[in-house]
Design a protein around this motif. Structure first.
Motif, short mmCIF file in Angstrom:
data_model
loop_
_atom_site.label_atom_id
_atom_site.label_comp_id
_atom_site.label_asym_id
_atom_site.label_seq_id
_atom_site.Cartn_x
_atom_site.Cartn_y
_atom_site.Cartn_z
N VAL A 60 5.53 8.12 -0.33
CA VAL A 60 5.58 7.75 1.08
C VAL A 60 4.33 6.95 1.43
O VAL A 60 3.22 7.49 1.39
CB VAL A 60 5.69 8.99 1.98
N GLU A 61 4.54 5.68 1.74
CA GLU A 61 3.42 4.80 2.09
C GLU A 61 3.15 4.84 3.59
O GLU A 61 4.05 5.08 4.40
CB GLU A 61 3.70 3.34 1.71
N CYS B 160 -0.56 6.27 -0.07
CA CYS B 160 0.72 6.62 -0.68
C CYS B 160 0.64 8.07 -1.12
O CYS B 160 -0.13 8.40 -2.04
CB CYS B 160 1.01 5.71 -1.86
N ALA B 161 1.40 8.92 -0.46
CA ALA B 161 1.44 10.34 -0.79
C ALA B 161 2.59 10.59 -1.77
O ALA B 161 3.72 10.17 -1.52
CB ALA B 161 1.63 11.16 0.48
N ALA B 162 2.28 11.26 -2.85
CA ALA B 162 3.26 11.47 -3.91
C ALA B 162 3.64 12.93 -4.05
O ALA B 162 2.81 13.83 -3.85
CB ALA B 162 2.70 10.96 -5.24
N PHE C 6 0.73 14.43 -10.63
CA PHE C 6 0.01 13.29 -10.06
C PHE C 6 -1.26 12.95 -10.83
O PHE C 6 -1.56 11.78 -11.05
CB PHE C 6 -0.33 13.57 -8.60
N SER C 7 -2.00 13.95 -11.25
CA SER C 7 -3.32 13.70 -11.83
C SER C 7 -3.26 12.84 -13.09
O SER C 7 -4.23 12.16 -13.42
CB SER C 7 -4.03 15.01 -12.11
N SER C 8 -2.13 12.86 -13.79
CA SER C 8 -2.02 12.08 -15.02
C SER C 8 -1.10 10.87 -14.87
O SER C 8 -0.89 10.12 -15.83
CB SER C 8 -1.50 12.97 -16.15
N ALA C 9 -0.59 10.66 -13.68
CA ALA C 9 0.36 9.57 -13.47
C ALA C 9 -0.35 8.24 -13.26
O ALA C 9 -1.40 8.17 -12.60
CB ALA C 9 1.23 9.87 -12.25
#
Length: 111
Positions: A4-5, A21-23, A28-31
């Motif tokens: 979500v931007e 941008c919330a994911a 997330f930490s490795s993306a």
């Protein structure tokens, strides 16, 4: 995966904006996360990327003006945009691993 931007808007040339941008739904930490943009009648193009280790890459057109960063605790990636130009006007999209996309946020830079 949901991205979500937020943070787009209208700004005068020379101004600044920060996109967020919330994911969710990913580790997330490795993306590898990135920002693309698409101007009217043009193809979507890469703007900036940040891999899990924190290494960053930028399109030549934004080097020195844009900064990508991430906050793993907030699962959020940011794009700080300074010295904006009219040619930066586009819809900006967040991507995770190059395969999941947000809905986009409009950035308009007036001259």
């Amino acid at each position: 995966v949901q991205l979500v931007e937020s943070g787009g808007g209208l700004v005068q040339a020379g101004g600044s904006l920060r996109l967020s941008c919330a994911a969710s739904g990913i580790i997330f930490s490795s993306a590898d996360m990135g920002w693309y943009r698409q101007a009217p009648a043009k193809q979507r193009e890469p703007v900036a990327a940040i891999i899990g280790s924190g290494t960053t890459r930028y399109a030549d057109s934004v080097k020195g003006r844009f900064t990508i960063s991430r906050d793993n605790a907030k699962r959020t990636v940011y794009l700080q945009m300074n010295s904006l130009k009219p040619e930066d006007t586009a819809v900006y999209y967040c991507t995770a691993e190059g395969s999941s996309w947000g809905q986009g946020t409009q950035v308009t830079v007036s001259s």
